[in-house]
Scaffold this motif. Sequence first.
Motif, PDB file in Angstrom:
ATOM      1  N   THR A   1      13.232   3.408 -12.686  1.00  0.00           N
ATOM      2  CA  THR A   1      13.890   2.856 -14.038  1.00  0.00           C
ATOM      3  C   THR A   1      12.656   2.288 -14.876  1.00  0.00           C
ATOM      4  O   THR A   1      12.766   2.635 -16.177  1.00  0.00           O
ATOM      5  N   ILE A   2      11.561   1.886 -14.569  1.00  0.00           N
ATOM      6  CA  ILE A   2      10.651   1.711 -15.531  1.00  0.00           C
ATOM      7  C   ILE A   2      10.003   2.885 -15.968  1.00  0.00           C
ATOM      8  O   ILE A   2       9.623   3.085 -17.197  1.00  0.00           O
ATOM      9  N   ALA A   3       9.929   4.049 -15.066  1.00  0.00           N
ATOM     10  CA  ALA A   3       9.336   5.428 -15.487  1.00  0.00           C
ATOM     11  C   ALA A   3      10.311   5.785 -16.451  1.00  0.00           C
ATOM     12  O   ALA A   3       9.655   6.463 -17.243  1.00  0.00           O
TER      13      ALA A   3
ATOM     14  N   SER B   1      14.184   0.196  -1.033  1.00  0.00           N
ATOM     15  CA  SER B   1      15.135   0.997  -1.807  1.00  0.00           C
ATOM     16  C   SER B   1      15.305   0.481  -3.286  1.00  0.00           C
ATOM     17  O   SER B   1      15.041   1.476  -4.277  1.00  0.00           O
ATOM     18  N   ILE B   2      15.730  -0.617  -3.604  1.00  0.00           N
ATOM     19  CA  ILE B   2      16.061  -1.102  -4.575  1.00  0.00           C
ATOM     20  C   ILE B   2      14.656  -1.299  -5.671  1.00  0.00           C
ATOM     21  O   ILE B   2      14.627  -0.855  -6.594  1.00  0.00           O
ATOM     22  N   ILE B   3      13.666  -1.694  -4.813  1.00  0.00           N
ATOM     23  CA  ILE B   3      12.363  -1.752  -5.576  1.00  0.00           C
ATOM     24  C   ILE B   3      11.881  -0.603  -6.210  1.00  0.00           C
ATOM     25  O   ILE B   3      11.457  -0.064  -7.143  1.00  0.00           O
TER      26      ILE B   3
ATOM     27  N   GLN C   1       0.632  -1.154  -0.030  1.00  0.00           N
ATOM     28  CA  GLN C   1       0.170  -0.005  -0.099  1.00  0.00           C
ATOM     29  C   GLN C   1       0.884   1.316   0.024  1.00  0.00           C
ATOM     30  O   GLN C   1       0.404   2.385  -0.608  1.00  0.00           O
ATOM     31  N   ALA C   2       2.013   1.098   0.715  1.00  0.00           N
ATOM     32  CA  ALA C   2       2.820   2.370   0.767  1.00  0.00           C
ATOM     33  C   ALA C   2       3.170   2.651  -0.707  1.00  0.00           C
ATOM     34  O   ALA C   2       3.463   3.804  -1.138  1.00  0.00           O
ATOM     35  N   MET C   3       3.831   1.533  -1.637  1.00  0.00           N
ATOM     36  CA  MET C   3       4.001   1.938  -2.850  1.00  0.00           C
ATOM     37  C   MET C   3       2.856   2.412  -3.924  1.00  0.00           C
ATOM     38  O   MET C   3       3.201   3.370  -4.482  1.00  0.00           O
TER      39      MET C   3
END
Length: 248
Positions: A233-235, A225-227, A30-32
């Motif tokens: 990166t996807i953006a 942080s990696i996620i 949910q935070a994401m």
Amino acid sequence: MGLSSLTSHEGGGFTSANYSQFFTNPAYWQAMVNSLEVTAIVTVVSVLLAYPFAWILAEQVPERWQRLALMLAVLPFWTSYVVRSYSWLLVLAQNGVINRTLTGIGLTSEPLQLANTRFATVTGFVHFFVMLLTLTIFANLKQLSPSYRKAAADLGAGPVRTFLHVILPLTLPGIMVGAFLTFVLCIGDYITPQILGGNNELVMPQLVMIQIGRRGDFPLASALSIILMAVVTIAYLACARWLKIERA
């Protein structure tokens, strides 16, 4: 950080448990979602406000006054990020300027809950990023040759069609550069959600800081942080075709 994300807080060998915990824990997921929603709203609102502002600066303000107008436009950059966030907290508080005005003129009988909400977080972000987007769009507009508008008029296009089919496509690189910078800075920001959001709605940077400050769980903080970096990166890959420095 990548190696740390593959270790356990309790010790031991390499493990993918930190990444699994993100996808299986609803609070982390949910935070994401909150981060992406806030960032999307801020980016869209900032673009919609910045483009007309940049257009007025580039097309309506006389050339001799444009430098002064730009200097006034970037004044928010000269203010401390923390001070600016606390200033908005005072404005949006229950006894702040907005609520006192609304109750004073009789529009509301009770103060509205504006501070410590997503609305407050978005407002603080937009105040900053509108100026950033204005600069990138303004630079793009100033690079356009007047001959484009003349050619469109010769071909029978009115002001609206000229804007939609000529000006807007040619300034799209400037919009995308500013929008991508807004996305990156917004989704990774900790200060504004912490001050204006009031911990009522966690976003990813706050979640990372909780793992470090309260739990001392550096491996999980590294994985989160990696996620977050993967999302950025996807953006970038989604916007890469427009993020050309020579075009912007």
